[in-house]
Write a protein that holds these residues in place. Structure first.
Motif, PDB file in Angstrom:
ATOM      1  N   TYR A  35     -25.730  61.492-102.327  1.00  0.00           N
ATOM      2  CA  TYR A  35     -25.070  61.495-101.024  1.00  0.00           C
ATOM      3  C   TYR A  35     -25.809  62.425-100.082  1.00  0.00           C
ATOM      4  O   TYR A  35     -26.628  63.241-100.504  1.00  0.00           O
ATOM      5  CB  TYR A  35     -23.593  61.892-101.128  1.00  0.00           C
ATOM      6  N   GLY A  36     -25.520  62.280 -98.789  1.00  0.00           N
ATOM      7  CA  GLY A  36     -26.078  63.179 -97.775  1.00  0.00           C
ATOM      8  C   GLY A  36     -24.956  63.754 -96.951  1.00  0.00           C
ATOM      9  O   GLY A  36     -24.491  64.855 -97.173  1.00  0.00           O
ATOM     10  N   CYS A  37     -24.463  62.963 -95.993  1.00  0.00           N
ATOM     11  CA  CYS A  37     -23.484  63.469 -95.021  1.00  0.00           C
ATOM     12  C   CYS A  37     -22.049  63.434 -95.528  1.00  0.00           C
ATOM     13  O   CYS A  37     -21.198  64.154 -95.045  1.00  0.00           O
ATOM     14  CB  CYS A  37     -23.582  62.647 -93.747  1.00  0.00           C
ATOM     15  N   ARG A  38     -21.723  62.581 -96.454  1.00  0.00           N
ATOM     16  CA  ARG A  38     -20.353  62.303 -96.916  1.00  0.00           C
ATOM     17  C   ARG A  38     -19.453  61.909 -95.755  1.00  0.00           C
ATOM     18  O   ARG A  38     -18.263  62.193 -95.747  1.00  0.00           O
ATOM     19  CB  ARG A  38     -19.766  63.512 -97.652  1.00  0.00           C
ATOM     20  N   ASP A  39     -20.041  61.270 -94.765  1.00  0.00           N
ATOM     21  CA  ASP A  39     -19.281  60.951 -93.562  1.00  0.00           C
ATOM     22  C   ASP A  39     -19.653  59.577 -92.997  1.00  0.00           C
ATOM     23  O   ASP A  39     -19.407  59.301 -91.820  1.00  0.00           O
ATOM     24  CB  ASP A  39     -19.552  62.044 -92.515  1.00  0.00           C
ATOM     25  N   GLY A  40     -20.311  58.730 -93.779  1.00  0.00           N
ATOM     26  CA  GLY A  40     -20.604  57.377 -93.312  1.00  0.00           C
ATOM     27  C   GLY A  40     -21.766  57.279 -92.338  1.00  0.00           C
ATOM     28  O   GLY A  40     -21.935  56.254 -91.687  1.00  0.00           O
ATOM     29  N   VAL A  41     -22.593  58.317 -92.236  1.00  0.00           N
ATOM     30  CA  VAL A  41     -23.634  58.338 -91.205  1.00  0.00           C
ATOM     31  C   VAL A  41     -25.039  58.062 -91.760  1.00  0.00           C
ATOM     32  O   VAL A  41     -25.818  57.328 -91.165  1.00  0.00           O
ATOM     33  CB  VAL A  41     -23.636  59.705 -90.471  1.00  0.00           C
ATOM     34  N   CYS A  42     -25.365  58.626 -92.932  1.00  0.00           N
ATOM     35  CA  CYS A  42     -26.773  58.650 -93.352  1.00  0.00           C
ATOM     36  C   CYS A  42     -27.185  57.496 -94.271  1.00  0.00           C
ATOM     37  O   CYS A  42     -28.362  57.205 -94.411  1.00  0.00           O
ATOM     38  CB  CYS A  42     -27.074  59.971 -94.054  1.00  0.00           C
ATOM     39  N   GLY A  43     -26.249  56.876 -94.942  1.00  0.00           N
ATOM     40  CA  GLY A  43     -26.563  55.758 -95.837  1.00  0.00           C
ATOM     41  C   GLY A  43     -27.043  56.176 -97.223  1.00  0.00           C
ATOM     42  O   GLY A  43     -27.324  55.319 -98.063  1.00  0.00           O
ATOM     43  N   ALA A  44     -27.114  57.491 -97.503  1.00  0.00           N
ATOM     44  CA  ALA A  44     -27.667  57.944 -98.786  1.00  0.00           C
ATOM     45  C   ALA A  44     -26.796  57.554 -99.981  1.00  0.00           C
ATOM     46  O   ALA A  44     -27.280  57.513-101.109  1.00  0.00           O
ATOM     47  CB  ALA A  44     -27.859  59.458 -98.766  1.00  0.00           C
ATOM     48  N   CYS A  45     -25.531  57.278 -99.747  1.00  0.00           N
ATOM     49  CA  CYS A  45     -24.605  57.020-100.856  1.00  0.00           C
ATOM     50  C   CYS A  45     -24.449  55.524-101.142  1.00  0.00           C
ATOM     51  O   CYS A  45     -23.571  55.127-101.905  1.00  0.00           O
ATOM     52  CB  CYS A  45     -23.233  57.595-100.516  1.00  0.00           C
ATOM     53  N   LEU A  75     -20.784  51.858 -98.799  1.00  0.00           N
ATOM     54  CA  LEU A  75     -21.054  53.296 -98.679  1.00  0.00           C
ATOM     55  C   LEU A  75     -19.994  53.985 -99.535  1.00  0.00           C
ATOM     56  O   LEU A  75     -18.797  53.942 -99.205  1.00  0.00           O
ATOM     57  CB  LEU A  75     -20.954  53.753 -97.221  1.00  0.00           C
ATOM     58  N   CYS A  77     -19.231  56.958 -99.966  1.00  0.00           N
ATOM     59  CA  CYS A  77     -18.498  58.072 -99.359  1.00  0.00           C
ATOM     60  C   CYS A  77     -17.359  57.574 -98.478  1.00  0.00           C
ATOM     61  O   CYS A  77     -16.553  58.378 -98.004  1.00  0.00           O
ATOM     62  CB  CYS A  77     -19.425  58.974 -98.553  1.00  0.00           C
TER      63      CYS A  77
HETATM   64  S1  FES Z   1     -23.228  60.126 -97.731  1.00  0.00           S
HETATM   65 FE1  FES Z   1     -24.011  59.633 -95.785  1.00  0.00          FE
HETATM   66  S2  FES Z   1     -23.258  57.610 -95.501  1.00  0.00           S
HETATM   67 FE2  FES Z   1     -22.327  58.212 -97.323  1.00  0.00          FE
END
Ligand code: FES
Ligand SMILES: Cc1cc2nc3c(=O)[nH]c(=O)nc-3n(C[C@H](O)[C@H](O)[C@H](O)COP(=O)(O)OP(=O)(O)OC[C@H]3O[C@@H](n4cnc5c(N)ncnc54)[C@H](O)[C@@H]3O)c2cc1C
Length: 357
Positions: A35-45, A75, A77
């Motif tokens: 994960y990255g942002c845990r907020d739906g922004v970065c796409g890492a999850c 996503l 997160c």
């Molecule tokens: S952790 Fe960034 S979109 Fe899910």
């Protein structure tokens, strides 16, 4: 009511409540998904649902398109389970999986835990989280380009704030600033995560965890992470300080064995004035551990604190207690490189410098 989630290809499983995201549920139970942002922004999850139903929650179309959703991408997160699930997601198990990032952080709270110890809670920007392994550290980047390292004291799942335990080094550039002029809401820059001091989750060996002073920080993170995972490996935690005040979170550590039969905790003081009424162990913390565990051939040891303590523990555990060298893990609170340079320069000019602790 909740749902069973199986992660492919590792086949690890966890339980997810309908009102928590799949990522939250995984981290809460000690499973590291990316994960990255845990907020739906970065796409890492981003992961893929192989079987079962989910709600996409607050995932935005510009990060997760309709076409992606049609073929099962989610996503994690944002997504919540609506049935038992089988999902595909990489598991973060090694340093190579961990992106190193530079991020601004706001000082959320400064808690004077002892006269010479500050607990610093840092908050990242609303759409940022730092992914790390329990026990790793971050560098605080100073304005003049120097950096100071501090271990993360919180477990990865509990990352609303990043928690540091900082001991005041009188005359120290960063810690003098922290203990005198830094205030809540100040902005710092940090870079991390760093370090190979983290819980080896592929081992079932009993663990000896030895902390000196603020070396308790990563030990706390490791214990809290293992507890979140439901990991029942025997753990014996030793925490050494010079005086009683150095054991700045004693109540917390004392709770561990009361609540978990597989954890033991032994505090040790090296200088105990008579007026402190200390009835506990005294002496060097790693020697107390050796007295109780003379044979470490079947153990793993996690040691963190001053360079002198870490070096002595390594030497004695390997030489006298048969600990295999590759089962000794440590973080040594060495001086920063620029401090060492300054010390060398001052030694060359015969100036007296502060000794190592
Ligand atoms: S952790 Fe960034 S979109 Fe899910
Ligand atoms: C991997 C790693 C993790 C670390 N984690 C933590 C942590 O979680 N908590 C924590 O409190 N510290 C930790 N440290 C130490 C921390 O990074 C700093 O070195 C320390 O806080 C001093 O920084 P400063 O800028 O105040 O002092 P500096 O400006 O670097 O030093 C000023 C003077 O103080 C002396 N000095 C510096 N460090 C020490 C020391 N440790 N003991 C005695 N004298 C010293 C030097 O001789 C120098 O003359 C860690 C270090 C490393 C390498």
């Amino acid at each position: 009511m909740g749902f069973q989630v199986i992660v492919q290809p590792g086949r690890h499983s966890f339980h997810a409540e309908p009102d928590e995201t799949i990522l939250e549920a995984a981290l809460r139970q000690g499973l590291s998904l990316p994960y990255g942002c845990r907020d739906g922004v970065c796409g890492a999850c981003r992961g893929q649902v192989l079987a079962g139903e989910i709600a996409h929650g607050k995932a935005q179309l510009d990060v997760l398109s309709e076409a992606d959703r049609q073929v099962g991408f989610a996503l994690l997160c944002c997504a919540m389970a609506r049935s038992d699930l089988s999902i595909e997601s990489r598991e973060v198990r090694s340093l190579a999986d961990m992106p190193i990032r530079t991020l601004p952080a706001r000082v959320h709270r400064l808690i004077r835990a002892a006269p010479e110890v500050m607990i610093v809670e840092l908050k990242l920007a609303a759409n940022e989280r730092l992914q790390f392994l329990a026990g790793q550290y971050v560098d605080i980047l100073l304005k003049d380009g120097k950096r100071r390292s501090f271990s993360l004291a919180n477990a990865p799942h509990d990352d609303a704030c990043l928690e540091l335990h900082v001991r005041h080094v009188p005359g120290g550039q960063f810690t003098d600033h922290l203990f005198s002029t830094m205030k809540e809401r100040d902005i710092l820059r940090l870079r991390g995560p760093h370090g190979s001091f983290f819980l080896r989750e592929d081992s079932a060996k009993p663990m000896l965890l030895v902390a000196g002073g603020t070396g308790f920080a990563p030990i706390k993170a490791i214990v809290e992470h293992a507890l979140a995972q439901g990991n029942e490996r025997p753990m014996h935690v030793y925490w050494g300080g010079r005086a009683f005040a150095d054991l700045y979170l004693l109540r917390l550590a004392e709770q561990w064995p009361l609540q978990h039969a597989h954890i033991r905790f032994t505090p040790v003081l090296s200088e105990s004035p008579a007026d402190e009424h200390w009835a506990g162990r005294t002496g060097l913390v790693h020697l107390a551990a050796i007295a109780d565990h003379p044979d470490l051939s079947g153990h793993q040891a996690y040691v963190c604190g001053s360079p002198a303590m870490v070096a002595a523990a390594r030497q004695d555990f390997l030489r006298h207690c048969q600990l295999p060298a590759d089962e000794f893990f440590a973080d040594s609170f060495d001086y920063a490189a620029d401090t060492l340079d300054a010390m060398k320069a001052s030694q060359q000019s015969n100036t007296r410098v502060a000794p190592h602790e």
